[in-house]
Scaffold this motif. Structure first.
Motif, short mmCIF file in Angstrom:
data_model
loop_
_atom_site.label_atom_id
_atom_site.label_comp_id
_atom_site.label_asym_id
_atom_site.label_seq_id
_atom_site.Cartn_x
_atom_site.Cartn_y
_atom_site.Cartn_z
N LEU A 1 0.83 -1.21 0.00
CA LEU A 1 0.00 0.00 0.00
C LEU A 1 0.86 1.26 0.00
N MET A 2 1.91 1.27 0.80
CA MET A 2 2.72 2.50 0.93
C MET A 2 3.55 2.76 -0.34
N LEU A 3 4.09 1.69 -0.95
CA LEU A 3 4.88 1.91 -2.17
C LEU A 3 3.97 2.38 -3.31
N ALA A 4 2.72 1.90 -3.31
CA ALA A 4 1.78 2.33 -4.36
C ALA A 4 1.34 3.78 -4.12
N LYS A 5 1.20 4.15 -2.86
CA LYS A 5 0.67 5.47 -2.52
C LYS A 5 1.72 6.57 -2.60
N HIS A 6 2.97 6.22 -2.29
CA HIS A 6 4.03 7.24 -2.18
C HIS A 6 5.17 6.92 -3.15
N ASP B 1 7.77 8.39 -3.86
CA ASP B 1 9.12 8.75 -3.40
C ASP B 1 9.54 7.97 -2.14
N TRP B 2 8.75 6.99 -1.71
CA TRP B 2 9.15 6.21 -0.54
C TRP B 2 9.98 4.99 -0.96
N ASP C 1 24.33 1.58 7.57
CA ASP C 1 24.59 1.60 6.13
C ASP C 1 23.65 2.53 5.39
N GLN C 2 22.42 2.56 5.83
CA GLN C 2 21.42 3.33 5.10
C GLN C 2 20.85 4.39 6.03
N THR C 3 20.46 5.50 5.46
CA THR C 3 19.94 6.58 6.30
C THR C 3 18.41 6.50 6.35
N PHE C 4 17.93 5.69 7.28
CA PHE C 4 16.49 5.52 7.39
C PHE C 4 15.86 6.70 8.14
N ASP C 5 14.71 7.14 7.62
CA ASP C 5 13.96 8.19 8.31
C ASP C 5 13.15 7.62 9.47
N ALA C 6 12.80 6.34 9.34
CA ALA C 6 11.98 5.73 10.40
C ALA C 6 12.10 4.22 10.36
N VAL C 7 11.80 3.61 11.51
CA VAL C 7 11.71 2.15 11.63
C VAL C 7 10.27 1.82 12.02
N ILE C 8 9.71 0.79 11.37
CA ILE C 8 8.38 0.31 11.78
C ILE C 8 8.51 -1.16 12.12
#
Ligand code: NAD
Ligand code: DAU
Length: 338
Positions: free
Chosen positions: A19-24, A26-27, A73-80
């Motif tokens: 759902l999130m990849l379809a909606k956003h 740029d995510w 390694d990666q600059t994550f904005d958030a963890v879920i």
């Protein structure tokens, strides 16, 4: 937005990532999943092959080195954090993996994310941490935690640890507590897919006790939208309740399903109750409605229709997930209850 999602090959995580990849557009999402019996990499194989914004890492949330490396390694904005042992019946058979993943794993992830200065951490919890209701009332975020099963006790342990990380370190953690989800990709050990699967095979439908226990059912996409709102708009340190406003007795759920697939109620078989079986759950989600603008979009009839349509279109998925390990748990558990 660059997200680290854990447990994304399970039921809710799969739906959330899709759902999130379809909606956003740029995510970007990295999915860390151990692939336990409940994790199915095939759920997201099309994304793995074709979607550069999706990345899969097989691993355990209890693995400190792995989590530290991944978060550096990666600059994550958030963890879920979705990763969990999630089935109450399994927790009755053996609580140990529940303590390991749901408490120790959650704490490990919180600690690694804190050390790597992650600026938002959403921990996915459950209404079951509140225990059980009588005929009246609903759970609020202020309701004391009173878990009754090893599963819900382990989830409550993680909630308290998340709270402590906020209070002690000011770590920006948010908690979601949702009622019973249903929909595509749900593993067929849970009530709705299990009953669908048995009905289609003309096998008995095992209803625990008198069938009058009540759950508040929410279509999985509505829960995912609640998680998205929490991520984007929630207050740090806050827990938010989510529900579907669809309280049903188990027996009504089973009868609704049977009617929808045109199978007889004579398939219903009452079996020995689940020990410590919570009587009723109901969610007051007014905090999420007022602060985040949350409202469930599907009612139960519509959600069940969509779910059955998905199962009808994905019979191969249902056959594939019924692996050897799944079968041996099911055979022992239900043999003891008949
Ligand atoms: P699920 O059992 O379908 O999926 C769990 C996923 O976590 C699987 O992919 C599994 O491989 C992975 N996992 C398990 N242990 C792991 C570990 N140590 N490291 C990494 N990955 C691991 O669960 P679900 O129904 O999708 O639930 C997801 C989350 O939502 C859980 O935290 C659960 O407590 C919570 N929740 C579920 C519901 C519901 O109705 N299903 C309702 C409210 C909250
Ligand atoms: O409330 C949220 C929780 O919902 C989540 O935190 C859990 O991860 C998720 O598994 C679910 O827990 P439940 O125990 O409520 O779900 P389950 O599908 O196992 O059971 C739903 C109800 O149906 C419950 O009252 C027990 C009953 N039941 C279940 C099974 C599997 C039966 O009567 N027969 C069955 O065979």
């Amino acid at each position: 937005m660059k997200l680290l999602v854990t447990g994304g090959c399970g039921f809710i995580g799969t739906n959330f990532i899709r759902l999130m990849l379809a909606k956003h557009p740029d995510w970007h999402i990295t999915n860390l999943d151990k692939l336990t019996y409940a994790g199915n990499r095939l759920n997201l194989l099309d994304l793995e092959k074709e979607e550069p914004r999706y990345n899969f890492v097989q691993g355990d949330i209890c693995d400190r080195d792995l989590a530290m490396d991944l978060l550096a390694d990666q600059t994550f904005d958030a963890v879920i954090n979705f990763a969990a042992e999630s089935h109450v019946d399994r927790s009755i058979n053996d609580p140990s993996p529940f303590v390991t993943t749901n408490i120790q794993g959650a704490q490990n992830l919180l600690e690694c994310a804190r050390q790597r200065n992650i600026s938002r951490f959403v921990h996915i919890s459950t209404d079951e941490v509140y225990g059980s209701l009588g005929d009246e009332g609903k759970f609020m975020e202020t309701t004391p935690l009173a878990p009754n099963s090893p599963y819900s006790a382990s989830k409550a342990g993680a909630d308290l640890m998340a709270r402590a990380y906020f209070e002690t370190y000011g770590f920006p953690v948010l908690i979601t507590r949702c009622s019973n989800n249903y929909g595509p990709y749900q593993f067929p050990e849970k009530l709705i897919p299990l009953m669908y699967m048995n009905a289609m095979a003309d096998k008995p439908l095992p209803v625990y006790g008198d069938g009058l226990n009540v759950r508040d059912w929410i279509f999985v996409d509505d829960h995912c939208l609640g998680i998205e709102l929490t991520l984007l708009k929630g207050r740090e340190g806050q827990a938010y309740n989510f529900g579907g406003n669809a309280e049903e007795t188990n027996i009504n759920v089973v009868k609704t399903l049977l009617a929808a697939v045109n199978k007889p109620e004579s398939l219903i078989t009452y079996v020995t109750d689940r020990p410590g079986h919570d009587k009723r759950y109901a969610m007051d989600y007014s905090l999420a409605a007022n602060e985040l603008g949350f409202a469930p979009t599907l009612d139960f009839a519509e959600g069940i229709r969509k779910t059955i349509e998905w199962y009808e279109a994905n019979t191969t998925w249902l056959e594939q997930v019924q692996s050897g390990e799944y079968r041996s748990f099911m055979d022992t558990w239900y043999e003891e209850r008949s």
